[in-house]
Design an enzyme around this catalytic site. Structure first.
Site, PDB file in Angstrom:
ATOM      1  N   GLY A  64       0.822  -1.209   0.000  1.00 28.94           N
ATOM      2  CA  GLY A  64       0.000   0.000   0.000  1.00 28.94           C
ATOM      3  C   GLY A  64       0.848   1.248   0.000  1.00 28.94           C
ATOM      4  N   GLY A  66      -0.435   4.392   0.288  1.00 23.65           N
ATOM      5  CA  GLY A  66      -1.210   5.505   0.830  1.00 23.65           C
ATOM      6  C   GLY A  66      -0.450   6.213   1.935  1.00 23.65           C
ATOM      7  N   PHE A  67      -1.178   6.889   2.813  1.00 27.99           N
ATOM      8  CA  PHE A  67      -0.526   7.659   3.870  1.00 27.99           C
ATOM      9  C   PHE A  67       0.317   6.772   4.790  1.00 27.99           C
ATOM     10  CE2 PHE A  67      -4.093  10.542   2.835  1.00 27.99           C
ATOM     11  CZ  PHE A  67      -3.360  11.685   2.579  1.00 27.99           C
ATOM     12  N   GLY A  68      -0.240   5.633   5.216  1.00 23.46           N
ATOM     13  CA  GLY A  68       0.484   4.760   6.135  1.00 23.46           C
ATOM     14  C   GLY A  68       1.691   4.110   5.494  1.00 23.46           C
ATOM     15  N   GLU A 228     -18.154  17.972   2.040  1.00 25.62           N
ATOM     16  CA  GLU A 228     -17.185  18.755   1.274  1.00 25.62           C
ATOM     17  C   GLU A 228     -17.520  18.763  -0.209  1.00 25.62           C
ATOM     18  OE1 GLU A 228     -13.244  18.392   4.136  1.00 25.62           O
ATOM     19  OE2 GLU A 228     -13.497  16.944   2.507  1.00 25.62           O
ATOM     20  N   ALA A 372      -6.309  10.246   7.909  1.00 19.00           N
ATOM     21  CA  ALA A 372      -4.955  10.254   7.377  1.00 19.00           C
ATOM     22  C   ALA A 372      -3.907  10.399   8.475  1.00 19.00           C
ATOM     23  CB  ALA A 372      -4.815  11.382   6.359  1.00 19.00           C
ATOM     24  N   GLN A 373      -4.190  11.228   9.482  1.00 17.39           N
ATOM     25  CA  GLN A 373      -3.203  11.458  10.541  1.00 17.39           C
ATOM     26  C   GLN A 373      -2.891  10.176  11.299  1.00 17.39           C
ATOM     27  OE1 GLN A 373      -1.141  13.732  11.717  1.00 17.39           O
ATOM     28  NE2 GLN A 373      -1.578  15.104  10.030  1.00 17.39           N
TER      29      GLN A 373
END
Length: 502
Positions: A64, A66-68, A228, A372-373
């Protein structure tokens, strides 16, 4: 898709003795030193065809980008390990800004980055575009499909699973055909095409009775993504499109936001939820809460027994975890996320770590959210722990998430922000939102580009990419006559492996 010989020498995937079948993952030098099946330890970790190695370099496989996964790869950048990052695409997507691609605020390149470019200075890291389909804990390998091979085993010493989530239609998978979700860059571009095409079709449509159906946009799900997207779409229509059409009035378009919950932004404090709902209504968004969608088809949606006619329905509701829990045979929560220990490892398998949306971890009696954080902090921690373990140093303290707050933007110059006891909404919250999102973009060029684009949009209302681009052949291949070169070649297939071995 293929891989260069240099890259595949370095990753040293397992190969077979039949040299006529070498392609894709199997392209590697030093065949005389290989035995059938797995390579020996020296070849397993060889770099550029080196046949000998004095010590085995630990291999960390990250699934992956992504963010992680990206945070873990960065944390391991200078560690004495070999890192292999595997992702289905070749790019990292800044997912919180996908809705801005869908509403023509940003171009795809402004919020997505090639993984190889982001990690280009990490000489110990190899990026492979492929899809992981399973994990063998006993043999310590993951199985990967790429364009020309399936079920290729890739060994690991440490494994970090950061596989994210997929859209959930709550048992109604038939909805997916009529209500696309917003989870990938391709989804965002597809939704942008769908929104822009609706106005183009309405402009050309002679039957004015169909205009309302074409210009009714239904969003199912009033979480951060739905709120959003609804706010951005309302501003897009009423500010950017209102003067560009001659036969229709874009401001007559309806934006309908649906949710089975009793409030929008259900994870936020009630005061912020109410503020967001009030601002959405000022923007002209119709909000229907407290009833689940009963049906979605080509004519629109049915909710609370009432049909809302629409040609554009977008799914912004729930998500479900990846199949990582099934791969591992590990304990999962009700959402399918893997239950992990305080050091982010899987119980009974200290070499396997699960981070981000794929993981389930409680802190202070509450599960950490899929934001995400959390993913970034967990990815960094997993990389740091592996780095210290390889160096023979003491392990860090158990993971603890530092909550920097939740926020959601609700249109131009307005956002809601919740951080502990701090609850604010309005322009200041929007400025904080803009600063944080620009800061966490992967590349400096993107930060500058997005900052300038947002400033230009704020001042002039002019947007970024508003192109309707359908990535498909303009004419079916079977209807085109073969070129002379193709006819001369006959029916012989191209041999990619021949090119790779040259």
């Amino acid at each position: 898709m293929g891989y260069s010989a240099a890259t595949l020498k370095r990753t040293s995937f397992p190969v077979h003795e039949d040299t006529t079948k070498i392609s894709g993952f199997s392209e590697i030098s030093g065949l005389s030193s290989l035995r059938k099946g797995w390579m020996n330890d020296a070849n397993l970790n060889s770099i550029n065809g080196a046949d000998e190695q004095t010590s085995k370099t630990p291999r960390v496989v990250i699934v992956g980008g992504g963010f992680g996964g990206l945070a873990a790869a960065k944390a391991l950048g200078k560690a004495p390990v070999e890192v292999i990052l595997i992702d289905r695409t070749n790019h990292h997507v800044f997912a919180p800004l996908l809705y801005q691609v869908a509403t023509s605020v940003l171009a795809p390149s402004q919020m997505s980055s090639p993984l190889r470019e982001v990690l280009r200075r990490h000489k110990n890291t190899t990026v492979i575009m492929g899809e992981v389909t399973g994990v063998d804990k006993a043999q310590r390998c993951v199985f990967v499909n790429d364009a020309d091979r399936e079920h290729v085993p890739v060994p690991y010493d440490y494994l970090i699973l950061a596989t994210g989530v997929r859209p959930s239609y709550f048992g109604h998978n038939e909805f997916e055909k009529f209500a696309p979700s917003l989870k990938t860059l391709a989804d965002a571009v597809g939704i942008r095409n769908k929104i822009l095409s609706a106005f183009e079709q309405a402009e050309a449509e002679e039957n004015v009775d169909l205009h309302r159906d074409l210009l009714t946009f239904v969003l199912v799900g009033a979480g951060p993504t739905g709120v959003e997207l609804a706010a951005a779409l309302a501003i897009f229509i009423r500010a950017s499109l209102r003067s560009e059409f001659r036969r229709i009035d874009p401001t007559s378009a309806r934006i309908v936001l649906l949710d089975g919950a009793r409030k929008v932004l259900g994870t936020f404090a009630p005061s912020l939820s109410e503020a967001a709902e009030s601002h959405l209504q000022k923007l002209g968004v119709e909000i229907h809460l407290g009833h689940n969608v009963e049906k979605i088809d080509s004519e629109g949606v049915i909710v609370a027994g009432e049909r809302i006619a629409s040609k554009t329905v977008i799914w912004t509701a729930g998500v479900t975890s990846s199949p990582a829990g099934k791969w591992l045979g590990a304990q999962t929560d009700r959402a399918g996320r893997v239950r992990i220990q305080p050091d982010l490892s899987v119980p009974g398998n200290p070499e396997i770590f699960v981070v981000g949306d794929t993981a389930s971890l409680d802190q202070d009696g509450k599960p950490l959210g899929g934001v995400a954080q959390v993913a970034m902090q967990q990815g960094h921690y997993a990389g740091k722990l592996i780095r210290r373990r390889v160096a023979g140093k003491k392990a860090p303290k158990p993971f603890r998430y530092f909550d920097k707050g939740n926020m959601a933007v609700v249109g131009k110059g307005y956002a809601v922000l919740e951080s502990g006891k701090i609850h604010i909404h309005g322009l200041f919250a929007w400025l904080a939102w803009a600063f944080i999102h620009v800061t966490y973009l992967a590349q400096l060029s993107q930060r500058i580009s997005v900052f300038l684009q947002w400033g230009w949009l704020f001042l002039t209302g002019q947007r970024g990419s508003r192109l309707i681009v359908n990535y498909q052949q303009s004419e079916p291949a079977q209807n085109r006559p073969p070129s002379p070169a193709t006819a001369a070649q006959g029916a012989q297939p191209a041999r990619l492996e021949t090119t790779l071995t040259k």
